[in-house]
Design a protein around this motif. Sequence first.
Motif, PDB file in Angstrom:
ATOM      1  N   LEU A   1       0.812  -1.216   0.000  1.00 34.03           N
ATOM      2  CA  LEU A   1       0.000   0.000   0.000  1.00 34.03           C
ATOM      3  C   LEU A   1       0.850   1.273   0.000  1.00 34.03           C
TER       4      LEU A   1
ATOM      5  N   HIS B   1       0.525   1.931  -3.761  1.00 32.43           N
ATOM      6  CA  HIS B   1      -0.750   1.765  -4.440  1.00 32.43           C
ATOM      7  C   HIS B   1      -1.872   2.329  -3.570  1.00 32.43           C
ATOM      8  N   GLU B   2      -2.847   2.960  -4.212  1.00 29.28           N
ATOM      9  CA  GLU B   2      -3.979   3.490  -3.448  1.00 29.28           C
ATOM     10  C   GLU B   2      -4.793   2.363  -2.836  1.00 29.28           C
TER      11      GLU B   2
ATOM     12  N   VAL C   1      -5.276  -2.161  -2.643  1.00 30.35           N
ATOM     13  CA  VAL C   1      -4.364  -3.287  -2.467  1.00 30.35           C
ATOM     14  C   VAL C   1      -3.820  -3.808  -3.784  1.00 30.35           C
TER      15      VAL C   1
ATOM     16  N   ASP D   1      -9.737  -5.654  -1.815  1.00 25.03           N
ATOM     17  CA  ASP D   1      -9.875  -4.715  -0.693  1.00 25.03           C
ATOM     18  C   ASP D   1     -11.007  -5.142   0.231  1.00 25.03           C
TER      19      ASP D   1
ATOM     20  N   HIS E   1       0.651   3.088   6.024  1.00 29.78           N
ATOM     21  CA  HIS E   1      -0.050   2.964   4.746  1.00 29.78           C
ATOM     22  C   HIS E   1      -1.292   2.087   4.888  1.00 29.78           C
TER      23      HIS E   1
ATOM     24  N   TRP F   1      -5.155   3.455   4.232  1.00 31.62           N
ATOM     25  CA  TRP F   1      -6.094   2.679   3.413  1.00 31.62           C
ATOM     26  C   TRP F   1      -7.305   2.248   4.237  1.00 31.62           C
TER      27      TRP F   1
END
Length: 297
Positions: free
Chosen positions: A207, A210-211, A213, A222, A252, A256
Amino acid sequence: MTDSKFPPENNLPAGYEPPKVWTWEQGNGGAFASINRPIAGPTSEKELPVGKHPLQLYSLATPNGQKVTILLEELLAAGHKDADYDAWLITIGKGEQFGSGFVDVNPNSKIPALMDHKPADGGAPLRLFESGSILTYLADKFGAFLPKDARARAEALNWLFWQMGSAPFVGGGFGHFYAYAPIKIQYAIDRFAMEAKRQMDVLNRQLANHEFVAGAEYTIADMAIWPWYGRLALDQSYPEAGTFLSTHEYEHVVRWAKQIAERPAVKRGIIVNKASGDPGTFLPERHDASDLDALLK
């Protein structure tokens, strides 16, 4: 002299010595001693109820159950009206997963289980069990939350199956010995705490770049991972487990987890088949969108 299998330098106290052949002792204690057993199959004759929608979910709002209700609510929020569903409560503490009707849907007697009474082939009702299987089936059925591109799809499925293979170490491993075992065993807690933290680090590194998973797109990966690891990161799983594992350090994952938690469909999905809590935080059964609308207004 000692016949211990462990060398003295491990400084382990004397403990349980397994017999040559294991036998089941029903009064072995623990939070789930009354329902755990070493055999499969039904213990009672009990048909499952069937509501008005083609999709009939039989579940409980554990992390595995929440995966499916989150996806169903996300599908409805995205405009897939045929994803409407009935959700029936299966109280595993009372052994309802061992009723004959439930075992017919899931011979493994675990929630969640789903019946699709209107499958794409037009044939007989189709059973689904195992949360990863249900998520993949529904994503394919409605063409949503699982990329069409082969590489992106593979990455989403990589992470979905990472969760399926890894979370038992967090739940049945760390969670059981930390929160539910009748005695605290340092070796067991240390063993599974180490693995839980390693897995959180795996997720944190992913994460960091990446925004979501599996990349830039929100997917069933996700939805599968968040109820286990997102809620752990937010210290919403086992009592004070987030503090014990220092999950705030996984910045992170925390970012998320907070992002997913704010999604309206997630807020709806996590309370379906939840049987207790503060007012407005649980809905044992769900048969129409209005059931949740009234609760969350």
